[in-house]
Write a protein that holds these residues in place. Structure first.
Motif, short mmCIF file in Angstrom:
data_model
loop_
_atom_site.label_atom_id
_atom_site.label_comp_id
_atom_site.label_asym_id
_atom_site.label_seq_id
_atom_site.Cartn_x
_atom_site.Cartn_y
_atom_site.Cartn_z
N LEU A 9 22.56 2.73 0.45
CA LEU A 9 22.09 1.44 0.30
C LEU A 9 21.55 1.43 -1.05
O LEU A 9 20.44 2.21 -1.44
N TYR A 32 18.85 1.43 8.47
CA TYR A 32 20.06 1.53 7.84
C TYR A 32 20.73 2.97 8.66
O TYR A 32 21.91 2.91 8.63
N HIS A 36 23.95 3.20 10.54
CA HIS A 36 24.98 4.03 9.98
C HIS A 36 25.47 4.92 11.36
O HIS A 36 26.51 5.48 11.63
N PHE A 88 25.68 -4.65 7.65
CA PHE A 88 24.34 -4.54 7.89
C PHE A 88 23.45 -5.48 7.51
O PHE A 88 22.59 -5.69 8.17
#
Lengths: 203, 467
Positions: A9, A32, A36, A88
């Motif tokens: 990221l 995140y 993931h 995302f």
């Protein structure tokens, strides 16, 4: 074996998401990592199956409606590459609705003047769970369908029908036998929406 | 003519060189020979002989303590590096991303009703399901149990690093040395030991199998099994602490433990003798299985027999009824979980009606993650990871024996045992099925939620009609 997600990221992305949603830096990296781990196909986007793999969500009577809320209509390129996938940013944008409301909120959403986690936006999120065809009003049919999802087979059609009728009667002010968003807001004006539709994110 | 002269001169030069190299060559051979001998002697003295007698020099514990100091230093350096660059260090939060409130459906809905005059249904009822749903998307109890646990500090293994860009040169050098030591020295050593251990197991159990049944055979079989498992323990550099050994499982009982990896078997069997249960495999595993069963009765099922629950139960009860046979070792979760929680125990082993000896196994993830993520890695890959980690450190607690109480059915008994194991090992006690690793959750759970909500709705209308 251990997620290297945070290194995928970029800092600029984190800054943009921070501005749009109001989450802190560490919250974004943590989320995140979660994104993931849900992304089994490792293609940077979540599909409906990825959500359905969460057992606690699969047993939620409104699980499918909640999953649907992550996939907005149309393809706004910022949030979805395809109609059945959410990236995302889209994921964070939907989650942002559940941030608790703080008194001195300074950040603003880029497109509208209100932050994503305002009372109105929280109510709108709930409204969309009822509004199956996304036409900005809840018809008797839609209300019945959602009620059926919530109670399963345990309540008869007649009883459910009368519940729906009563609810629409109480809420409908302009006589069109449907509940619009403003009527919805009026019915719930005494409810502490900010608290009920907020999740305590740890720092 | 000149060609011949050149050629002859060249030959003489070569002979001269060879003459010089000859002693060098033999010197190298001698050095290699000596180092091999030294190496093997060290191996024998420090590893194999103690394994045979069950003693320990304590080398592994010193190794473990020095590693801990090293890891703490590494984490400090990374934090310092991050601060210098004014960036944030990624810290996995073992407490979770969100704080969930343990409010039930009924409580929440009663709260919301309190203000108004108790209508049957309120549009705000949806908030509960909505919030719960999104909470489970952000952090749920089940999916995170099937991937490796995240660590607070870095243990110099690439596989568990989240902060690549904060590594200084000194740290990289250290990591490089770590790689050399692990792959160049530890791995070959461990592989040698593993082959020795397994080879000895197969050979010696076959020899013991030639003895006539009786006390002598059982005694020898126990000794042989223990010795070979101890060598395997050293092959993984496993540092195990056994607690409460007075509760060790006895004959005629079943030993149940939480399951994290196939290594659990080696860890438990190096401290006591058990009868194993499992499916018949082909290949190397099959060879080992056939050899082991010659020395003492293990329970191996054919693939087809596994489906037949009655057959399985019968074989287990027959084994348990025979007091001369060893306690059975079973992992009721049925699959590997990542050692942060204990998931649903399958009730089969709890229906048999004998004493159950619970055992809790907790691994220390700092030295090497023992969890086998079977959907991501195959067995060979997994063993390679294991043997190239620093060490496997774990604690084993033997809990006091439990039996089924009056009026308790198998499922309740299983849950009671599970709760005891979870408490002792410091693991979360979950009702979810480990089978969710691969399969979907059953519809019946959703129906339960719907029933609960209906009760709240209909219940309030019943009150209404009464008043």
């Amino acid at each position: 074996m251990g997620s290297r997600a945070s290194s995928l990221l970029r800092e600029e992305d984190i800054e943009e998401i921070k501005k749009e949603t109001g989450f802190s830096h560490s919250q974004i990296t943590r989320l995140y990592s979660r994104f993931h781990s849900l992304d089994k196909g490792e293609n940077g986007a979540l599909s409906r199956e990825d959500f359905q793999r969460i057992p606690e969500l699969a047993i939620n009577p409104l699980g499918d409606r909640i999953i649907n809320a992550f996939f907005p209509e149309g393809t706004n390129k910022k949030y979805t590459a395809r109609e059945d996938q959410v990236n995302f940013r889209g994921f964070m944008r939907t989650l942002a609705h559940f941030r608790p409301v703080e008194d001195n909120e300074k950040n603003k959403d880029l497109t509208s003047g209100e932050p994503l986690n305002s009372r109105t936006n929280k109510l709108h999120f709930a409204f969309q769970l009822y509004d199956l065809d996304r036409d900005d009003k809840i018809s008797r049919d839609e209300l019945l369908q959602v009620l059926r999802m919530m109670v399963g087979v345990n309540i008869s059609d007649e009883q459910l029908g009368s519940i729906a009728d009563r609810t629409i009667q109480e809420a409908d002010t302009n006589g069109d036998m449907c509940i619009s968003f403003s009527e919805f807001t009026k019915v719930l004006e005494k409810v502490d929406v900010e608290q009920k539709m907020s999740i305590r994110f740890l720092h | 003519m000149p060609m011949k002269a050149v050629f002859q001169r060249r030959l003489q030069k070569l002979k001269h060189i060879r003459g010089v190299q000859q002693p060098v060559f033999s010197l190298i051979c001698m050095l290699l020979g000596i180092s091999f001998t030294v190496w093997f002697t060290l191996l024998l003295v420090f590893i194999i002989v103690p394994a045979i007698f069950g003693v320990s020099f304590g080398i592994r514990r010193v190794y473990m303590k020095s590693l801990i100091k090293l890891f703490e230093w590494a984490t400090l350096r990374m934090e310092r590096g991050a601060k210098e660059k004014n960036q944030h260090l990624y810290k996995p939060y073992s407490n979770g991303i969100i704080a969930k409130e343990p409010v039930s459906l009924e409580q929440e809905i009663q709260e919301m009703r309190r203000g108004s005059a108790e209508p049957e249904f309120d549009m705000s009822d949806i908030f509960y399901f909505c919030r719960r749903g999104v909470e489970s998307i952000v952090d749920d109890e089940v999916t995170k149990r099937f991937t490796a646990e995240e660590l607070e500090s870095w243990n110099l293994l690439t596989r568990s690093n989240y902060n690549f860009h904060h590594i200084s040169t000194r740290l990289t050098a250290l990591w490089g040395m770590g790689v050399l030591i692990r792959y160049g020295f530890l791995l070959p050593l461990r592989v040698t030991l593993a082959f020795t251990g397994v080879g000895l197991l197969v050979v010696l159990t076959s020899i013991v199998g030639l003895f006539p049944n009786g006390r002598m055979k059982n005694y020898l079989s126990d000794k042989v099994h223990l010795m070979c498992y101890r060598i395997c323990v050293r092959a993984l550099t496993a540092i195990i602490t056994y607690h409460d050994s007075e509760n060790k499982p006895k004959n005629g009982g079943i030993c149940v433990a939480n399951h994290t990896s196939p290594i659990d078997v080696i860890i438990l069997a190096s401290d006591g003798c058990y009868a194993m249960v499992g499916q018949v495999h082909g290949g190397l595993m099959g060879v080992i299985q056939r050899a082991m069963v010659k020395a003492c009765p293990h329970i191996w099922f054919e693939r087809s027999e596994v489906k037949d629950r009655h057959l399985v139960a019968k074989r287990l009860s027959d084994h348990v009824a025979d007091e001369s046979k060893l306690p059975i070792l079973i992992f009721p979760e049925g699959t590997c979980i990542n050692n942060t929680s204990v998931m649903m125990f399958k009730k089969g082993s709890f229906e048999i009606g004998c004493t159950v000896y619970p055992v809790a196994i907790k691994y220390d993830p700092r030295f090497g993650d023992a969890f086998w993520n079977s959907s991501k890695f195959g067995m060979v890959n997994y063993l390679l990871h294991m043997m190239s980690s620093w060490a496997i450190v774990c604690s084993v607690w033997y809990l006091p024996p439990m039996s089924r109480m009056e009026g308790e059915d198998a499922v309740q008994f299983a849950n009671r045992v599970k709760a005891a194991i979870a408490r002792k090992g410091g693991l979360a006690d979950l009702l979810w099925d480990g089978g969710l690793k691969r399969g979907k959750v059953k519809e019946v759970f959703k129906e339960e939620q719907q029933k609960l909500y209906s009760k709240v709705l209909v219940g309030s209308s019943e009150d209404r009609s009464r008043s």
